[in-house]
Write an enzyme that holds these catalytic residues in place. Structure first.
Site, PDB file in Angstrom:
ATOM      1  N   GLY A 109       0.806  -1.210   0.000  1.00 47.21           N
ATOM      2  CA  GLY A 109       0.000   0.000   0.000  1.00 47.21           C
ATOM      3  C   GLY A 109       0.841   1.263   0.000  1.00 47.21           C
ATOM      4  O   GLY A 109       1.247   1.714  -1.066  1.00 47.21           O
ATOM      5  N   HIS A 149       2.854  -7.822 -10.699  1.00 50.50           N
ATOM      6  CA  HIS A 149       3.167  -7.278  -9.379  1.00 50.50           C
ATOM      7  C   HIS A 149       2.900  -8.297  -8.283  1.00 50.50           C
ATOM      8  O   HIS A 149       3.697  -8.452  -7.368  1.00 50.50           O
ATOM      9  CB  HIS A 149       2.316  -6.025  -9.163  1.00 50.50           C
ATOM     10  CG  HIS A 149       2.628  -5.248  -7.940  1.00 50.50           C
ATOM     11  ND1 HIS A 149       3.822  -4.596  -7.753  1.00 50.50           N
ATOM     12  CD2 HIS A 149       1.881  -4.999  -6.833  1.00 50.50           C
ATOM     13  CE1 HIS A 149       3.803  -3.973  -6.588  1.00 50.50           C
ATOM     14  NE2 HIS A 149       2.642  -4.210  -6.001  1.00 50.50           N
ATOM     15  N   ASP A 185       5.778  -6.525 -14.110  1.00 51.10           N
ATOM     16  CA  ASP A 185       5.198  -5.490 -13.256  1.00 51.10           C
ATOM     17  C   ASP A 185       5.695  -4.115 -13.693  1.00 51.10           C
ATOM     18  O   ASP A 185       6.891  -3.913 -13.922  1.00 51.10           O
ATOM     19  CB  ASP A 185       5.586  -5.742 -11.795  1.00 51.10           C
ATOM     20  CG  ASP A 185       5.031  -4.697 -10.842  1.00 51.10           C
ATOM     21  OD1 ASP A 185       4.027  -4.047 -11.181  1.00 51.10           O
ATOM     22  OD2 ASP A 185       5.605  -4.538  -9.751  1.00 51.10           O
ATOM     23  N   SER A 226       5.293  -5.276  -2.660  1.00 48.01           N
ATOM     24  CA  SER A 226       5.025  -3.871  -2.915  1.00 48.01           C
ATOM     25  C   SER A 226       5.576  -2.995  -1.769  1.00 48.01           C
ATOM     26  O   SER A 226       6.778  -3.026  -1.512  1.00 48.01           O
ATOM     27  CB  SER A 226       3.529  -3.664  -3.133  1.00 48.01           C
ATOM     28  OG  SER A 226       3.257  -2.431  -3.715  1.00 48.01           O
ATOM     29  N   TYR A 227       4.706  -2.235  -1.076  1.00 47.70           N
ATOM     30  CA  TYR A 227       5.212  -1.443   0.050  1.00 47.70           C
ATOM     31  C   TYR A 227       5.673  -2.345   1.199  1.00 47.70           C
ATOM     32  O   TYR A 227       6.253  -1.854   2.167  1.00 47.70           O
ATOM     33  CB  TYR A 227       4.166  -0.444   0.549  1.00 47.70           C
ATOM     34  CG  TYR A 227       4.776   0.654   1.398  1.00 47.70           C
ATOM     35  CD1 TYR A 227       5.470   1.711   0.814  1.00 47.70           C
ATOM     36  CD2 TYR A 227       4.697   0.619   2.784  1.00 47.70           C
ATOM     37  CE1 TYR A 227       6.052   2.697   1.581  1.00 47.70           C
ATOM     38  CE2 TYR A 227       5.267   1.605   3.566  1.00 47.70           C
ATOM     39  CZ  TYR A 227       5.956   2.647   2.955  1.00 47.70           C
ATOM     40  OH  TYR A 227       6.542   3.620   3.730  1.00 47.70           O
TER      41      TYR A 227
END
Length: 463
Positions: A77, A437, A382, A170-171
């Site tokens: 996120g 991703h 991604d 991701s984050y």
């Protein structure tokens, strides 16, 4: 016929579970009526810092759950739910359009106990009655996730001895290193029960500033989605993610973003969903990503992008609809008046943390002698946290490469990606060719192969 798991059919004897764990057991999951499975699952709240009610969904391993590793998974996120991973990636169930569930044959709980968490507080079904608990940053998230793990081990004390791992994407490129540091520091201090911590695996990580916009635009160029004059101008004026020329780069980014058309930025060579939906998965994901990249400095650009964005992958839409069914909320023992969403608009995350490089924390964890298995994996299709972004930093850590660099590997007879190991560091870097991703979503068989090899140490040890 479904193997309905009643209290009398728990894999362990009833005395092995605490009363709190038994109360959390999921025994009547909607949509699973025609499925055949024999693992136990639990869902409920773990109290953190006195007021934060953090939701978890735990599925036991299909292989020897009493001794299998325990892995905690969260999505990125910042502010996206770990149940994205459960429902659309490596969890055991997949919601369908008719709200039935299908079994995922490549679920990671085939080999490990999987605990999917919703963090920080305010994400998914996690909540607090104290509005201050919705303020978060990298440090508070690491501390809360550490406390959540400790609380989980108290609820399931028989698993406290098992090897424990953390994983994300991701984050999660920020969540995982900071949480790993929190764990090793607290273990060293001896302030809480010692966690049998084995390391972390993180996919397509947002690790440093280049991981975001610069890597995305470079990947667009590599996929020939933008014209050479546009790429050359971006490379000249905007490649430095710290001090770009805002007068030139803001409209140039706007031009590139809209110029590529209605493409799936999370998996550039995959189709977008054409069904109408209320879930707004793509918009939520992009909102979190773009807010993180652009911060509060460019509100008009943010507003224009979000207004035009309509990307909605169908599987995520089904998941959102499924999680908001009253019967599902009841089965999962969650607060029924919460509207579940993949990414939270309720939390306020410190934007400047995203500009802090995690490279020094990698070096801290590797050089500190903590003997952690650290795997960075990356789907090379991604565009959001592109593989080129990993390559921008991982080779400069300064460790000696073991054997061949970027050695190809195969799954089911097909070339599946490339792997590199560093001597003495227990660090590995593995690409997954053709994955987007969320690697398990696009290449589930390869993702399970990757996970098994990570748990065995094959990607990170010198043999």
């Amino acid at each position: 016929m479904i193997k309905a798991l009643l209290l009398s059919s728990l894999a362990y004897t009833a005395s092995a579970y605490t009363p709190e764990a038994v109360a959390d057991q999921v025994t009547n999951l909607p949509g699973a009526e025609n499925l055949d499975f024999d693992f136990n699952q639990f869902s409920g709240y773990l109290t953190v810092d006195g007021t934060k009610q953090m939701h978890y969904w735990f599925v036991e391993s299909m292989e020897d759950p009493a001794n299998a590793p325990v892995a905690f998974w969260t999505n990125g996120g910042p502010g996206c739910s770990g149940l994205i991973g459960f429902l659309t990636e490596q969890g055991p169930f997949r919601p369908q359009k008719d709200m039935s569930l299908h079994l995922n044959e490549y679920a990671w709980n085939t080999v490990s106990n999987m605990v999917f968490i919703e963090s920080p507080c305010g994400v998914g079904f996690s909540y607090s009655d104290n509005k201050d608990d919705y303020e978060a940053d990298d440090a508070s998230t690491a501390a809360d996730n550490y406390a959540l793990i400790q609380s989980f081990m108290t609820r399931f004390p028989d698993l406290a001895k098992n090897k424990m791992y953390i994983s994300s994407e991701s984050y999660g490129g920020h969540y995982m290193p900071t949480l790993a540091k929190e764990i090793v520091d607290m273990n060293t201090a001896g302030n809480n029960p010692h966690l049998n911590f084995g390391g972390f695996a993180v996919g397509n990580p947002f690790t440093e500033s280049y991981s975001g916009t610069p890597a995305m635009i470079e990947t667009y160029w590599d996929h020939q989605l933008i014209a050479a004059p546009v790429w050359n101008e971006f490379k000249k004026e905007c490649a430095d993610p710290i001090i770009p020329n805002a007068t030139i780069c803001t409209p140039l980014f706007y031009k590139i973003y809209f110029g590529v058309g209605d493409i799936n930025p999370y998996a550039l060579d995959y189709p977008v969903c054409l069904e109408d939906s209320l879930a707004r998965h793509g918009r939520n994901q992009r909102h979190a990503f773009l807010t993180h990249l652009l911060g509060d400095e460019q509100p008009e650009l943010m507003k224009a992008i979000l207004k035009a964005d309509a990307y909605e992958p169908c599987v995520a839409d089904y998941a959102t609809t499924y999680m908001n069914l009253p019967a599902v909320k009841e089965a999962l023992h969650v607060k029924t008046d919460i509207e579940w969403g993949e990414c939270s608009r309720a939390i306020h995350y410190k934007q400047s943390d995203g500009r802090t490089s995690m490279v020094p924390i990698y070096q801290y964890l590797i050089d500190g002698g903590y003997d952690l298995d650290i795997l960075v994996f990356s789907g090379d299709d991604d565009g959001v946290c592109a593989t080129v972004g990993v390559q921008h930093w991982i080779w400069d850590l300064g460790y000696e490469i073991t054997g061949r660099m970027y050695q190809s590997y195969e799954v089911a007879g097909q070339m599946a990606g490339y792997a590199t190991k560093w001597a003495g560091s227990k660090l590995g870097f593995v690409t997954v060719h053709g994955a987007g991703h969320e690697v398990p979503t696009y290449k589930p068989e390869v993702a399970l192969y990757l996970w098994k090899n990570y748990l065995s140490g094959a990607w990170t040890n010198e043999q």
